[in-house]
Design a protein around this motif. Structure first.
Motif, mmCIF file in Angstrom:
data_model
loop_
_atom_site.group_PDB
_atom_site.id
_atom_site.type_symbol
_atom_site.label_atom_id
_atom_site.label_comp_id
_atom_site.label_asym_id
_atom_site.label_seq_id
_atom_site.Cartn_x
_atom_site.Cartn_y
_atom_site.Cartn_z
ATOM 1 N N ALA A 1 9.717 -4.745 0.255
ATOM 2 C CA ALA A 1 8.833 -3.754 0.865
ATOM 3 C C ALA A 1 8.159 -2.855 -0.165
ATOM 4 C CB ALA A 1 9.610 -2.909 1.874
ATOM 5 N N ASP A 2 8.741 -2.731 -1.350
ATOM 6 C CA ASP A 2 8.144 -1.879 -2.376
ATOM 7 C C ASP A 2 7.422 -2.696 -3.451
ATOM 8 O OD1 ASP A 2 10.333 -2.994 -3.607
ATOM 9 O OD2 ASP A 2 11.180 -1.114 -4.333
ATOM 10 N N THR A 3 7.000 -3.907 -3.091
ATOM 11 C CA THR A 3 6.260 -4.778 -3.997
ATOM 12 C C THR A 3 4.939 -5.168 -3.354
ATOM 13 O OG1 THR A 3 8.306 -5.691 -4.939
ATOM 14 C CG2 THR A 3 6.303 -6.967 -5.247
ATOM 15 N N GLN A 4 3.860 -5.119 -4.120
ATOM 16 C CA GLN A 4 2.555 -5.464 -3.584
ATOM 17 C C GLN A 4 1.670 -6.046 -4.675
ATOM 18 O OE1 GLN A 4 0.479 -1.895 -2.238
ATOM 19 N NE2 GLN A 4 1.738 -0.680 -3.615
ATOM 20 N N PHE A 5 0.575 -6.662 -4.251
ATOM 21 C CA PHE A 5 -0.404 -7.176 -5.197
ATOM 22 C C PHE A 5 -1.355 -6.062 -5.606
ATOM 23 C CE2 PHE A 5 0.679 -11.013 -2.695
ATOM 24 C CZ PHE A 5 1.130 -11.809 -3.731
ATOM 25 N N PRO A 6 -1.927 -6.165 -6.797
ATOM 26 C CA PRO A 6 -2.977 -5.215 -7.161
ATOM 27 C C PRO A 6 -4.104 -5.259 -6.131
ATOM 28 C CG PRO A 6 -2.299 -6.475 -9.084
ATOM 29 C CD PRO A 6 -1.647 -7.115 -7.893
ATOM 30 N N LEU A 7 -4.693 -4.127 -5.854
ATOM 31 C CA LEU A 7 -5.734 -4.033 -4.831
ATOM 32 C C LEU A 7 -6.877 -4.996 -5.147
ATOM 33 C CD1 LEU A 7 -6.650 -2.530 -2.296
ATOM 34 C CD2 LEU A 7 -7.809 -0.885 -3.784
ATOM 35 N N GLY A 8 -7.227 -5.812 -4.164
ATOM 36 C CA GLY A 8 -8.317 -6.763 -4.315
ATOM 37 C C GLY A 8 -7.917 -8.104 -4.901
ATOM 38 N N GLU A 9 -6.634 -8.250 -5.291
ATOM 39 C CA GLU A 9 -6.175 -9.488 -5.926
ATOM 40 C C GLU A 9 -5.385 -10.388 -4.977
ATOM 41 O OE1 GLU A 9 -6.620 -10.613 -9.225
ATOM 42 O OE2 GLU A 9 -8.182 -9.072 -9.132
ATOM 43 N N GLU A 10 -5.296 -9.987 -3.718
ATOM 44 C CA GLU A 10 -4.414 -10.692 -2.786
ATOM 45 C C GLU A 10 -4.828 -12.154 -2.595
ATOM 46 O OE1 GLU A 10 -4.453 -6.323 -1.891
ATOM 47 O OE2 GLU A 10 -6.007 -7.863 -2.081
ATOM 48 N N GLN A 11 -6.106 -12.392 -2.315
ATOM 49 C CA GLN A 11 -6.531 -13.761 -2.038
ATOM 50 C C GLN A 11 -6.477 -14.640 -3.288
ATOM 51 O OE1 GLN A 11 -10.296 -12.754 -0.010
ATOM 52 N NE2 GLN A 11 -9.431 -13.651 1.838
#
Length: 221
Positions: free
Chosen positions: A75-85
């Motif tokens: 839950a505290d891990t995410q992709f850099p903004l705009g890099e998801e796809q």
């Protein structure tokens, strides 16, 4: 997730672009006592309640998934903004050649040591072929099922699954990054946390049970 009301909306909002590309988003709650479930429900395809424990939660989430590939994000891990796809495209390409893999990690927090910690985590992973949950592990669903999923243990479940996956293929070590929270290093100090984690890994390698190490981990924190 477990008691992530402060950040779960932001994390899931960042992932909505993937839902529009037919990525199924499953959230597994380990018994939160805050508003985590209510906040997550509108932003996920499925919210599942589980007994606490990362291995149990991730295994339960995989049981509810339908895709041929699985990606596990804390839950505290995410992709850099705009890099998801772009990350999803890289994941799909990697799984065409490997049974499993992980992303590089960057740690977000106050400590000036976090860039060094992340660099060492990524280097250690490349040299050892062992991935951690902070790095966003992904794998083919059929391989995950064949291995029985994450072992039901309270600590080092990611290390143990990595060891079981290595005979199938070396991991795809993607240089694209996920961003994970450095809050444990901020809260308990960078060097004490580094020493603790290396000591726990060494003792696990020497055969100490994950149950015993989990007790020591909680006591040390």
């Amino acid at each position: 997730m477990l008691n992530e009301a402060a950040g779960i909306q932001a994390t899931l909002t960042r992932l909505q672009v993937l839902r529009s590309s037919n990525v199924e988003l499953i959230v597994v709650d380990g018994g939160s006592t805050d508003a985590s479930v209510a906040l997550a429900a509108p932003l996920a395809d499925t919210v599942v309640r589980s007994e606490p424990g990362r291995a149990r939660q991730m295994n339960l989430g995989a049981q509810h998934a339908h895709a041929p590939a699985l990606l596990f994000l804390h839950a505290d891990t995410q992709f850099p903004l705009g890099e998801e796809q772009r990350a999803m495209a890289s994941l799909e390409q990697a799984l065409a050649r490997h049974a499993w893999g992980r992303f590089d990690v960057r740690l977000a927090g106050r400590s000036r040591w976090l860039p060094l910690v992340a660099t060492l985590m990524n280097l250690r992973s490349r040299l050892s072929g062992i991935a951690t949950g902070d790095q966003g592990m992904f794998l083919r669903r059929d391989t995950f099922v064949a291995l029985g999923g994450f072992p039901d243990q309270p600590l080092m479940e990611d290390v143990e699954l990595s060891k079981r996956l290595k005979p199938h293929s070396p991991p795809a070590c993607l240089r694209q990054k996920v961003i994970s929270s450095g809050r444990r290093w901020d809260e308990f100090g960078a060097w004490p946390t580094i020493r603790l984690m290396w000591r726990l890994r060494y003792r696990y390698w020497r055969g100490v049970s994950a149950t015993q190490l989990a007790k020591e981990y909680r006591h040390a924190r």
